[in-house]
Each structure stands twice: as C-alpha cells, then as structure tokens.
Design a protein around this motif. Structure first.
Motif, mmCIF file in Angstrom:
data_model
loop_
_atom_site.group_PDB
_atom_site.id
_atom_site.type_symbol
_atom_site.label_atom_id
_atom_site.label_comp_id
_atom_site.label_asym_id
_atom_site.label_seq_id
_atom_site.Cartn_x
_atom_site.Cartn_y
_atom_site.Cartn_z
ATOM 1 N N THR A 91 0.740 -1.199 0.101
ATOM 2 C CA THR A 91 0.075 -0.002 -0.115
ATOM 3 C C THR A 91 0.898 1.282 0.080
ATOM 4 O OG1 THR A 91 -0.237 0.014 2.406
ATOM 5 C CG2 THR A 91 -1.969 -1.155 1.266
ATOM 6 N N THR A 92 1.948 1.267 0.196
ATOM 7 C CA THR A 92 2.741 2.365 0.367
ATOM 8 C C THR A 92 3.382 2.833 -0.937
ATOM 9 O OG1 THR A 92 3.747 1.763 2.411
ATOM 10 C CG2 THR A 92 4.977 3.388 1.198
ATOM 11 N N PRO A 93 2.936 4.367 -1.619
ATOM 12 C CA PRO A 93 3.153 4.573 -2.586
ATOM 13 C C PRO A 93 4.600 4.880 -3.065
ATOM 14 C CG PRO A 93 1.844 6.167 -1.751
ATOM 15 C CD PRO A 93 2.023 4.997 -0.575
ATOM 16 N N TYR A 99 3.119 3.029 -8.961
ATOM 17 C CA TYR A 99 3.562 1.799 -8.349
ATOM 18 C C TYR A 99 3.679 1.906 -6.819
ATOM 19 C CZ TYR A 99 5.452 0.971 -12.936
ATOM 20 O OH TYR A 99 5.869 0.474 -14.385
ATOM 21 N N LYS A 100 3.715 0.559 -5.987
ATOM 22 C CA LYS A 100 3.784 0.811 -4.662
ATOM 23 C C LYS A 100 4.954 0.027 -4.370
ATOM 24 C CE LYS A 100 -0.577 1.605 -4.115
ATOM 25 N NZ LYS A 100 -0.842 3.125 -4.657
ATOM 26 N N LEU A 101 5.440 0.077 -3.036
ATOM 27 C CA LEU A 101 6.589 -0.197 -2.800
ATOM 28 C C LEU A 101 7.027 -1.916 -3.179
ATOM 29 C CD1 LEU A 101 9.272 0.461 -1.027
ATOM 30 C CD2 LEU A 101 8.172 -0.128 1.010
ATOM 31 N N TRP A 102 6.075 -2.915 -3.243
ATOM 32 C CA TRP A 102 6.235 -4.239 -3.430
ATOM 33 C C TRP A 102 6.688 -4.369 -4.575
ATOM 34 C CZ3 TRP A 102 2.167 -7.918 -5.132
ATOM 35 C CH2 TRP A 102 1.161 -7.391 -5.874
ATOM 36 N N ARG A 103 6.678 -3.394 -5.700
ATOM 37 C CA ARG A 103 7.343 -3.569 -7.020
ATOM 38 C C ARG A 103 8.898 -3.331 -6.786
ATOM 39 N NH1 ARG A 103 6.911 -2.699 -12.476
ATOM 40 N NH2 ARG A 103 8.659 -1.461 -13.545
ATOM 41 N N TYR A 104 9.600 -3.188 -5.775
ATOM 42 C CA TYR A 104 10.948 -2.967 -5.572
ATOM 43 C C TYR A 104 11.550 -3.631 -4.581
ATOM 44 C CZ TYR A 104 9.577 1.317 -8.303
ATOM 45 O OH TYR A 104 9.054 2.175 -9.428
ATOM 46 N N CYS A 105 10.645 -4.064 -3.529
ATOM 47 C CA CYS A 105 11.072 -4.981 -2.563
ATOM 48 C C CYS A 105 10.253 -5.825 -2.035
ATOM 49 C CB CYS A 105 11.819 -4.219 -1.364
ATOM 50 S SG CYS A 105 10.625 -2.866 -0.624
ATOM 51 N N LYS A 106 10.533 -6.900 -1.367
ATOM 52 C CA LYS A 106 9.705 -7.770 -0.580
ATOM 53 C C LYS A 106 9.886 -8.138 0.775
ATOM 54 C CE LYS A 106 10.927 -12.277 -1.661
ATOM 55 N NZ LYS A 106 11.046 -13.348 -2.527
#
Length: 120
Positions: A91-93, A99-106
């Motif tokens: 949910t963090t933009p 894009y949200k944060l999960w595009r870049y990290c897990k």
C-alpha cells in the motif's frame, strides 16, 4: 487465564532487480517509500521494535530470498498486526506514480515466540 504473549517477529526484507534497474530519481522515491513503510511498522499499535540489521555492505545485488538485504526484529501483539506490517509493502506509494513499494522490495515475516532459557 494466562496473559496473551506477543509474537516475536523477524521481518526479512529484500530489494529486487526493479530497484537496481530504476533511474536515480526513482530510486530516491523508493528510498522515501521504504522509510515511510519502516516508520509505519514502528507506529503500528503494540509493536515494540528491538533493532535492525542491514546487510548492504556485504551483500551486493538483488535479494530474492536468504540472505536478505535488511532485517527488523520486533514484538508484535498478534498475527493481524504482522499482516498489517506486511501490507505496508502493498500500500505504500512510490512517488506520484502508480507503483507501490512491493514492486521494488519484498518481505517475509518469520513469526515465533521469545526463547526463554531457564537457569539451572
């Protein structure tokens, strides 16, 4: 009735290839979003953060699993709060885009309990 014990949670976080492929300005937006997520975990009701560890000096490149890039150790009141912390990645933009944060990290939340060693 016994008191409900907090869950001991190790949040294992990995940066993925999308971050490394992003232009510098986008990477800075990811870092701002990561900071917001990190503070969001600290601010969840009942969460007590004990510490963190960053592996970025001895690990280079994306983290798809162990070893992770960074870790956060906390006591969390219940599994719903663990899920809320993980949901911050969804949910963090990042910046003003879609894009949200999960595009870049897990994240993977290793959930257990405090180990108490009895002295003889």
């Amino acid at each position: 009735m016994s008191e409900k014990k907090a869950l001991r949670v190790l949040f294992c976080m990995g940066i993925n290839q999308n971050f490394f492929d992003a232009p510098r300005e986008e990477q800075l937006q990811v870092w701002a979003a990561f900071s917001a997520m990190w503070n969001g975990i600290h601010d969840l009701p009942g969460v007590e953060v004990f510490g963190n560890m960053d592996d970025d000096q001895s690990m280079v490149g994306p983290s798809t699993g162990y070893p992770w890039t960074t870790y956060l150790l906390a006591d969390v009141p219940d599994i719903e709060t663990v899920h809320a912390a993980c949901n911050l990645f969804r949910t963090t933009p990042v910046g003003e885009g879609t894009y949200k944060l999960w595009r870049y990290c897990k994240v993977e939340a290793r959930t257990g309990r405090e180990l108490i060693i009895q002295r003889a």
